[in-house]
Design an enzyme around this catalytic site. Sequence first.
Site, PDB file in Angstrom:
ATOM      1  CG  ASP A 195      13.254  10.420   3.969  1.00 51.57           C
ATOM      2  OD1 ASP A 195      12.633  10.056   4.986  1.00 51.57           O
ATOM      3  OD2 ASP A 195      13.767   9.621   3.165  1.00 51.57           O
ATOM      4  CG  HIS A 196       8.799   9.540   3.371  1.00 48.54           C
ATOM      5  ND1 HIS A 196       8.376   8.856   2.262  1.00 48.54           N
ATOM      6  CD2 HIS A 196      10.056   9.115   3.610  1.00 48.54           C
ATOM      7  CE1 HIS A 196       9.336   8.030   1.858  1.00 48.54           C
ATOM      8  NE2 HIS A 196      10.370   8.172   2.661  1.00 48.54           N
ATOM      9  CG  ASP A 230      10.742   4.823   2.573  1.00 46.63           C
ATOM     10  OD1 ASP A 230      10.514   5.157   1.395  1.00 46.63           O
ATOM     11  OD2 ASP A 230      11.367   5.532   3.366  1.00 46.63           O
ATOM     12  CG  HIS A 264       7.241   6.137   6.615  1.00 47.07           C
ATOM     13  ND1 HIS A 264       7.121   6.291   5.255  1.00 47.07           N
ATOM     14  CD2 HIS A 264       8.574   6.160   6.869  1.00 47.07           C
ATOM     15  CE1 HIS A 264       8.337   6.391   4.718  1.00 47.07           C
ATOM     16  NE2 HIS A 264       9.240   6.326   5.688  1.00 47.07           N
ATOM     17  CG  HIS A 283      11.421   7.686   8.446  1.00 44.14           C
ATOM     18  ND1 HIS A 283      11.700   6.479   7.852  1.00 44.14           N
ATOM     19  CD2 HIS A 283      11.558   7.496   9.794  1.00 44.14           C
ATOM     20  CE1 HIS A 283      11.988   5.584   8.793  1.00 44.14           C
ATOM     21  NE2 HIS A 283      11.912   6.176   9.969  1.00 44.14           N
TER      22      HIS A 283
HETATM   23 ZN   LIG Z   1      11.416   6.004   5.679  1.00 48.97          ZN
END
Ligand SMILES: [Zn+2]
Length: 241
Positions: free
Chosen positions: A58-59, A131, A54, A56
């Site tokens: 932090d990915h 997540d 996904h 975000h």
């Molecule tokens: Zn996330």
Amino acid sequence: MTLTCEAIPLLSDNYAWLLTEGATTAVCDPSEAAPVEALLQARGRKLDLILLTHHHADHIDGVPALVARHGAKVIGAAADAHRLPKLDVAVRPGDSVAVGSAQATVIDTPGHTVGHIAFHFPEAKVLLCADTLFTLGCGRVIEGTMEQMYASLMALAALPGDTLACSGHEYTLSNLAFALSVEPDNAALQAQAKKFRALREAGKPTVPTTIADELAANPFLRAGSAAEFARRREAKNTFRG
Ligand SMILES: [Zn+2]
């Protein structure tokens, strides 16, 4: 065919995953490049593929540096192509993704974000669930609906019990406190509590777990309906254990 998967701790509580099969190397959700580079060097490998669950930060934030250095091909959801790093392969639910000779199926897991996907390697029994599903927990429902998130979790819960659930964060002690507040008398949960507290005290990750272990103890997988799931998810948002 032997797919190996290894957790890479990064940022304060994120996990990326290093996957190897034969001569092929992939990483899932690199939020930073440096810890991935360090592990690649330690394993004597170059990076071929980057799998994204996904959008975000932090990915995905480590993607540009890894692509620049290795020319790795980036694989992510077609539905989120507009907000992911540039994709070389845009996948849809049901598509197959190959890491060497290991095949993964793309599973649609909306809820945390609407475009969230998971990668399931049925032969290797590996699930990259990021997540959507955490050890004893689940992601916050940020973009999708509670019904979508519950359906996504149920789809993952239906996978074989010995599937390794490789999630995206180390939130286990917080999840554990909430799970114990929901089901204080659950013996499987109590046994997992002991194990996970010992792992964290030793500074070790509590990932991966198995689908069977999550079914036995995770309060979100154990919710009997979308409405019960929604109540638990909302309670967890404000829970202070
Ligand atoms: Zn996330």
